[in-house]
Design a protein around this motif. Sequence first.
Motif, short mmCIF file in Angstrom:
data_model
loop_
_atom_site.label_atom_id
_atom_site.label_comp_id
_atom_site.label_asym_id
_atom_site.label_seq_id
_atom_site.Cartn_x
_atom_site.Cartn_y
_atom_site.Cartn_z
N CYS A 141 0.85 -1.20 0.00
CA CYS A 141 0.00 0.00 0.00
C CYS A 141 0.88 1.24 0.00
O CYS A 141 1.81 1.35 0.81
CB CYS A 141 -0.89 -0.02 1.23
SG CYS A 141 -1.86 1.49 1.43
N ARG A 179 0.13 4.07 0.97
CA ARG A 179 -0.16 4.95 2.10
C ARG A 179 0.59 4.50 3.37
O ARG A 179 1.13 5.30 4.09
CB ARG A 179 -1.66 4.98 2.37
CG ARG A 179 -2.05 5.90 3.51
CD ARG A 179 -3.55 5.98 3.70
NE ARG A 179 -4.21 6.70 2.62
CZ ARG A 179 -5.50 7.04 2.63
NH1 ARG A 179 -6.25 6.70 3.65
NH2 ARG A 179 -6.03 7.69 1.62
N ASP A 180 0.59 3.19 3.63
CA ASP A 180 1.13 2.72 4.91
C ASP A 180 2.11 1.55 4.78
O ASP A 180 2.60 1.04 5.78
CB ASP A 180 -0.02 2.31 5.84
CG ASP A 180 -1.00 1.41 5.11
OD1 ASP A 180 -0.57 0.47 4.44
OD2 ASP A 180 -2.22 1.68 5.20
N CYS A 238 -6.36 -2.66 0.99
CA CYS A 238 -5.36 -2.65 2.05
C CYS A 238 -6.06 -2.92 3.38
O CYS A 238 -6.90 -2.13 3.79
CB CYS A 238 -4.65 -1.29 2.08
SG CYS A 238 -3.62 -1.09 3.55
N HIS A 285 -5.37 0.04 6.39
CA HIS A 285 -6.08 1.33 6.56
C HIS A 285 -7.52 1.31 6.04
O HIS A 285 -8.27 2.26 6.28
CB HIS A 285 -5.28 2.49 5.93
CG HIS A 285 -5.55 2.68 4.47
ND1 HIS A 285 -4.80 2.09 3.48
CD2 HIS A 285 -6.50 3.41 3.82
CE1 HIS A 285 -5.26 2.44 2.30
NE2 HIS A 285 -6.30 3.23 2.47
ZN LIG Z 1 -2.98 1.02 3.36
#
Ligand SMILES: [Zn+2]
Length: 257
Positions: free
Chosen positions: A232, A234-235, A252, A255
């Motif tokens: 992912c 983002r994270d 994901c 999140h």
């Molecule tokens: Zn994520």
Amino acid sequence: MPEGLEAEIWRTAIEVTVGRTITDAYVDERVAPPGFVSAVRDLRITAVRRAGKVVLIDTDGPTIGLHFGMTGRVVVDGSAPIERLSYASGRDEAEWNRLLLWTGPPDRPAAVRFNDPRRFGHVSLDPDLSGLGPDMFVVTPSELRAVLARRRTSIKAVLLDQHVVAGLGNLCVDEVLWWAGIAPHRAGENVTVEEARRLVTVMRRRLRVMLRRGGSTTGVIDPRVRAELPHCSRDGAPLRRAQIGNRTTVWCAAHQR
Ligand SMILES: [Zn+2]
């Protein structure tokens, strides 16, 4: 598959034909209503609209509907607004032409050419679109929440249902759920008012971004990602993949809750 974003790109491209008269037409009779060619000849094109994933060419007679199926695409005045779809082969064979609309001499490229290798798409006259839900660009949080509250199926399946929101397809649904942080397998009825609001905000913003970039394959949950499944962005958590709502879904678990 072409989604509402691709239909919007083609709608914009076909707008150049407004004001022209259809001088001649060809249609693959397997994908069109009987008498199609004689019904559209000599009609003047007055507007080009989109309803969900369908492009509508309004005339001073019936409205012509273009339904893209899995591999349909449009070429306008000889040039393709979307040169190559990631889900389609790069080839362009004349035998895949399902509809040609000329607005000038027959030796010129057709004004509108609908090309569809797998022939799941079709062409209609005055299509009945009464079953479509509000469009993906205009659906309101309260409209969405009202439908979700009655559904026990996954939010992924609900958003793919064209009666709920018109225009969203598999890639765009994964994309907006990723941005909204909502897990695709969550039951619709468990989505809160606040989440529905966030979802609509994200939908409007991200769909506009993808439209500018060139369509449903330009998101963060990219189809190219689907072969390898990286992490992912983002994270850093590993992305997951499963069949949800009968479609391959990427999300994901870190999140998206
Ligand atoms: Zn994520």
